[in-house]
Every structure is written in C-alpha cells, then in structure tokens.
Design an enzyme around this catalytic site. Sequence first.
Site, PDB file in Angstrom:
ATOM      1  N   TYR A 139      -6.603   6.561   3.685  1.00 51.67           N
ATOM      2  CA  TYR A 139      -6.709   5.520   2.662  1.00 51.67           C
ATOM      3  C   TYR A 139      -5.996   4.239   3.097  1.00 51.67           C
ATOM      4  O   TYR A 139      -6.571   3.141   3.097  1.00 51.67           O
ATOM      5  CB  TYR A 139      -6.133   5.981   1.297  1.00 51.67           C
ATOM      6  CG  TYR A 139      -5.854   4.763   0.462  1.00 51.67           C
ATOM      7  CD1 TYR A 139      -6.908   4.063  -0.118  1.00 51.67           C
ATOM      8  CD2 TYR A 139      -4.572   4.212   0.380  1.00 51.67           C
ATOM      9  CE1 TYR A 139      -6.700   2.874  -0.788  1.00 51.67           C
ATOM     10  CE2 TYR A 139      -4.358   3.029  -0.287  1.00 51.67           C
ATOM     11  CZ  TYR A 139      -5.419   2.367  -0.865  1.00 51.67           C
ATOM     12  OH  TYR A 139      -5.217   1.180  -1.502  1.00 51.67           O
ATOM     13  N   GLU A 153       0.815  -1.213   0.000  1.00 50.89           N
ATOM     14  CA  GLU A 153       0.000   0.000   0.000  1.00 50.89           C
ATOM     15  C   GLU A 153       0.849   1.264   0.000  1.00 50.89           C
ATOM     16  O   GLU A 153       0.512   2.245  -0.655  1.00 50.89           O
ATOM     17  CB  GLU A 153      -0.960   0.015   1.197  1.00 50.89           C
ATOM     18  CG  GLU A 153      -2.033  -1.064   1.158  1.00 50.89           C
ATOM     19  CD  GLU A 153      -2.967  -0.944  -0.042  1.00 50.89           C
ATOM     20  OE1 GLU A 153      -2.975   0.111  -0.697  1.00 50.89           O
ATOM     21  OE2 GLU A 153      -3.671  -1.926  -0.326  1.00 50.89           O
ATOM     22  N   ASP A 210      -9.541   6.013  -2.823  1.00 51.02           N
ATOM     23  CA  ASP A 210      -8.319   6.426  -3.513  1.00 51.02           C
ATOM     24  C   ASP A 210      -8.712   7.039  -4.854  1.00 51.02           C
ATOM     25  O   ASP A 210      -9.888   7.274  -5.117  1.00 51.02           O
ATOM     26  CB  ASP A 210      -7.386   5.225  -3.696  1.00 51.02           C
ATOM     27  CG  ASP A 210      -7.898   4.284  -4.769  1.00 51.02           C
ATOM     28  OD1 ASP A 210      -9.137   4.253  -4.986  1.00 51.02           O
ATOM     29  OD2 ASP A 210      -7.091   3.595  -5.398  1.00 51.02           O
TER      30      ASP A 210
END
Length: 343
Positions: free
Chosen positions: A117, A34, A135
């Site tokens: 996020y 991520e 996102d």
Amino acid sequence: MTDFAIKLQQWFTVNKRELPWRMVNDPYKVWLSEIILQQTQVVQGESYYLKFVDSFPTVFDLASASEDRVLRRWQGLGYYSRARNLHAAAKTIVDDYNGVFPNTFNDIIKLKGVGPYTAAAIASICFDEPCAVVDGNVFRFISRLKGISTAIDSTVGKKEFSQIADELLDKENAGEHNQAMMEMGALVCRPSNPLCHDCPFNTDCVALASKQIGNLPYKEKRTKQRARYLHFFLIRNENKIVLEKRNAKDIWKNLYQLPLKETRSAKKIKSFDLRESQPLFVKKYKHILSHQILYASFYFADKSVLSQLEGEYFDVDLELLDDYAFPQLVVNFLSDVGVVKTD
DNA sequence: AAGACGGGGTA
DNA sequence: TACCCAGTCTT
C-alpha cells in the site's frame, strides 16, 4: 480516460480535504504521512504529522535523532513498530541513497515499514508511477461498487481487489486518482451510514441496488482478545521515579514504564509478598488493545519492592520524563496522579 | 495462512 | 459489544 476516472476526479476536485501533507509532494513528507496513517484515522494522525515535520524537518534530522526521541514523538499513536521502522528507514535513505528518497515502487517497498500500500501511494503521488493503492477505503468502495463479497482479508480477496483497482486506475493521473479513491471511501462510502444519496456512483453501485451495502465488505477473520494482569509500582524518592525499558517481543517494545509485575490472573498478586514494602493501592485501569484486554493496578511502593522483581531499573528526574516514551496506559495513570501533565 | 501489533472513534 | 481506521511484519 474512463468515465469512471473522470467522474471520480471531478468529485475529488470539489470535495477533497485540505490536508497538510497535500501542500507539497515532498516524498519525505508523503512517506511520513503514509506511515502515520496506517490503521489510523486522519483526525487522529494529523497532529502527529505536524509534530514530526516540526521536530524532524528533513530525513537527515530523523535519521540522526535517537530512537527514544522518535518514539516520544510517537507516544500515544500506537503500533510503535511504525516509529521504529520509520527511524530505521530514515537511516537507510541517508546511508544508502545519500538522503535522496528512492523514486520507484520497487525501491520504495524495500524500506522497513513500507508494504504494497505505502509503496504504491508514494510512487504514484510523488513520482507518477501508475500503481493502484488498495487500503481499507478502497476495499470498501470497490466491494460495494462491484458487489464483491470475497473476503478482503483472504489471499484471493487481496489479489482480486488489487486487480480491479489496477483496471480502474487512471494511469496518467495515478496519484490524484489513488487519493480520490481513498477519499471516496473516507467521506462517502463510509463503513457505517455511507452517503449513498450524495455518491456520484449511486446509479452504478451493485451493492446499493441489491441492498447489500450493510454486508460489504466481507471479512472472515475476527480478532481474539486475551486478558493480561499488570501491576505497576510507582516508586518515588525526592524528585525521581524508577523506570524500566521494555525490550521483549511484546507490546510497547522499546517504550518505558514503571516497574512491572505481571500475573496470570487478577488474584495472583495476593501471593506476591509485598508486606515488607507495604505498597499502597492506588488505582485500577482497564485498557483495551486490539488483541489484549489489560487489567492494570498501580501501587505506591518504595525501593525495597524492586528486590522481588526482575528487570533493569533506573532513576529518572521528574523534570526529564518528557524525554521518555510511555504507553498510553502509563501516561493515563501518571497524569491522573499528577506526576505528569498531559501534553 | 494466521497472529501480533495501539489507541481512538462509531453505532 | 463489535467493528473500523490511507497496513506491515513475524511465525
């Protein structure tokens, strides 16, 4: 479960990409992926993910590594604060959590480099917490599907889209649902040339019906670029070259570079007295960043030029350059003149 | 609320 | 050119 969520997950089951971090739901690896994928396309980040997992198989390996080594692995990926924060967060996880990854949104978001996020992504994918991710893909998908023209880079826009994402979320399968939302944005509801003909939601899509696909999502800010003029000196003696470390609050913080003189304009270097060291012009580059256009000149020079520069310089053996992280601009030059080979 | 922060890809 | 990318942090 809503009709939307059913259709979405059916589509995802058939169309999802096989990505290395989808093999297991190890929170360390999901976190790593991520961070790497922030403002970065999957095709660009994938090889970096594999390098990181190979170099730092566990959070303990990452925490105990030097920052130089972490930054070197990050070299070329950009937004280097991600690497510095990743390293700091690894130390936090080891020191404060005994190496066990925090397992709630509220704890995860406290980690450096982890915002709304990323915390939602990890919490939902690894711990089934019902948090909706928002996102760039989700902004685009929702704005078109619902025909919403609120600016996605405004405070009200972020709230509005986040609320819709929460309403759409399948709370029983938050992790899969979130990944499916993003995959839709990445593969079907793309920025340009979206595949509306193949989209499972093309009969529900407000923007498609009103021919607004090309106008959504709407963004209000545009980035302004400023020009900078950089003059680098390649000072080579025997099998060593001179380097310095960037420490300032500026681009490329904590990366290494050749001795640098920055000027306010392209011509200023002429007033910079280099006669004694007789630098030899080598090569010019135009290097584009999001907020800056860098006009860089590289010169061969000898050590006497350093007396006219300010900085802490040191010699490094050419064999050891692999231990230092350089900006891509410097990598390009060193590669073009054969000082280093590209990886 | 607005800027800063990389590098690569697309049209 | 202009815009985008599995965003976050600082001011």
